[in-house]
Motif scaffolding. Sequence first.
Motif, PDB file in Angstrom:
ATOM      1  N   SER A  88       8.965  10.428 -79.782  1.00  0.00           N
ATOM      2  CA  SER A  88      10.124  10.631 -78.931  1.00  0.00           C
ATOM      3  C   SER A  88      11.273   9.737 -79.403  1.00  0.00           C
ATOM      4  O   SER A  88      11.077   8.557 -79.719  1.00  0.00           O
ATOM      5  CB  SER A  88       9.778  10.311 -77.477  1.00  0.00           C
ATOM      6  OG  SER A  88      10.926  10.390 -76.653  1.00  0.00           O
ATOM      7  N   SER A  89      12.458  10.305 -79.457  1.00  0.00           N
ATOM      8  CA  SER A  89      13.626   9.531 -79.896  1.00  0.00           C
ATOM      9  C   SER A  89      14.021   8.473 -78.876  1.00  0.00           C
ATOM     10  O   SER A  89      14.706   7.504 -79.211  1.00  0.00           O
ATOM     11  CB  SER A  89      14.808  10.471 -80.143  1.00  0.00           C
ATOM     12  OG  SER A  89      15.126  11.185 -78.950  1.00  0.00           O
ATOM     13  N   LYS A  90      13.579   8.631 -77.615  1.00  0.00           N
ATOM     14  CA  LYS A  90      13.914   7.648 -76.598  1.00  0.00           C
ATOM     15  C   LYS A  90      13.115   6.364 -76.737  1.00  0.00           C
ATOM     16  O   LYS A  90      13.480   5.351 -76.130  1.00  0.00           O
ATOM     17  CB  LYS A  90      13.667   8.251 -75.215  1.00  0.00           C
ATOM     18  CG  LYS A  90      14.548   9.441 -74.903  1.00  0.00           C
ATOM     19  CD  LYS A  90      14.269   9.974 -73.510  1.00  0.00           C
ATOM     20  CE  LYS A  90      15.163  11.181 -73.200  1.00  0.00           C
ATOM     21  NZ  LYS A  90      14.893  11.720 -71.838  1.00  0.00           N
ATOM     22  N   ARG A 110      13.862  -1.102 -78.521  1.00  0.00           N
ATOM     23  CA  ARG A 110      13.280  -0.391 -77.396  1.00  0.00           C
ATOM     24  C   ARG A 110      11.774  -0.648 -77.379  1.00  0.00           C
ATOM     25  O   ARG A 110      11.154  -0.791 -78.437  1.00  0.00           O
ATOM     26  CB  ARG A 110      13.545   1.113 -77.488  1.00  0.00           C
ATOM     27  CG  ARG A 110      14.991   1.519 -77.256  1.00  0.00           C
ATOM     28  CD  ARG A 110      15.196   2.979 -77.547  1.00  0.00           C
ATOM     29  NE  ARG A 110      16.573   3.406 -77.258  1.00  0.00           N
ATOM     30  CZ  ARG A 110      17.077   4.586 -77.600  1.00  0.00           C
ATOM     31  NH1 ARG A 110      16.312   5.461 -78.237  1.00  0.00           N
ATOM     32  NH2 ARG A 110      18.321   4.887 -77.305  1.00  0.00           N
TER      33      ARG A 110
END
Length: 426
Positions: A88-90, A110
């Motif tokens: 996931s890019s998040k 992140r």
Amino acid sequence: MDDALELPNAPPKPVQGDEPDENSSGDEDSGADWTKLSSLNINRPIIPRRGEKEFEPAPGGGSGLQIHVLDRARSAMFDALRATRSTSSKAMSYAVWYPSIARAHVTLSRGIHFTSMGHSVPRKEESEEKTTKRLELLPEEAIYMIERGALFCTKAGGAPMSAQQAFSEMLGTEDMTLEKYQVYSYLKRLGYVVTRATPPSPFYPVTPPSSTSSTPLRHQSLFSRFTFHLTNLFSRFNWWRPLCINPWLRQHMSYEFIYKSLRFIPSGHNAPLHVKHTSASPYKIFYHLYKPSTPFKKTSPPPPDFSVVVVDARVTQMPTLRELDDLFGELPELPPPLPRQRHPQQGPQPARNQLPPAPPTPTTLWSWISSWVFKEPETPSPPPRRPNPFAALKAGKRIVVIAAVDAGNISFFRFGQGGFEDWPMM
């Protein structure tokens, strides 16, 4: 029976009662059932659970049914390994690799990985004259994040690095070898916090030096010296460390004195080693290791739980006595393990709502004075238990862990420094 007739037209039906238990640990000893991936319509492949072996190897080769089942499982494994990894890019972090300083500058962080990875370094940007702090990763930290698919790392103005490019670019910098990275990634996957023992830069957080509680005698006053010697002279006789004051006191006739008289080889780790120094030793402490349960603060790391040395088992011999002594000399001395607590037998307990009897209240002046003068002495607390000498010798005063890497296979060996001279009964 002809083997060609044994070719099945449908997959074999599972036998009832052979389903693996979720809490069973025996599934880890057998191979993974890759055929379960083909029936799952998912974009991201998941490694399946391990299953039981269906056939035993035969001397003349397997039958047609066995060959069919093995080929089907092998094809499913290749299909799973051939699938494209996705994330996931998040949850992705971004960094830029600078080969000149061998650091990866994290531009966007992140996830929870950076609670124990990376360190802040003040740098002056080329376009700006002001010095700003930025988060940087060491080579092993950047490779680990790229390999697990949690970091997009690029070079200046380039495309994101693949795992193969990251290995070729970052290995060989900052004393990082393939063996050291294999140990780092293995321990990180187990949940340990791994840091460098020797700081690679002045801004890298280090463990504070261990402080000693003993005060040198030369910094004490004359009165404190007199009371110190007076207390030692009239202190209670201790069989663990008998006092040796004068022959006429006959306190030197103890087991410790007798054994010291019979000993013609000096004992203890303070005795000098008559061993010549050899060339540069490969046994150097490279990592500090913290258990997952240890409270860890990245800016101020606590004393490590273990100190790890990484060597290549194919080119490195066993450590010599001199090399072990040098390793132990860099480590602080650990306290002896605490003795086990003895739990007394619990007698009949009073009822939950029953209150303890209150002491009688003195009614007259004479009863009050007599209760204060003839007061019952309090029950003294039991003296603290002495540590078990065998447990202390087993634990050691100093501990070092050596990780020997043999072509990717990692073996950990624990070496401890035991103080036999601290226990006179030995």
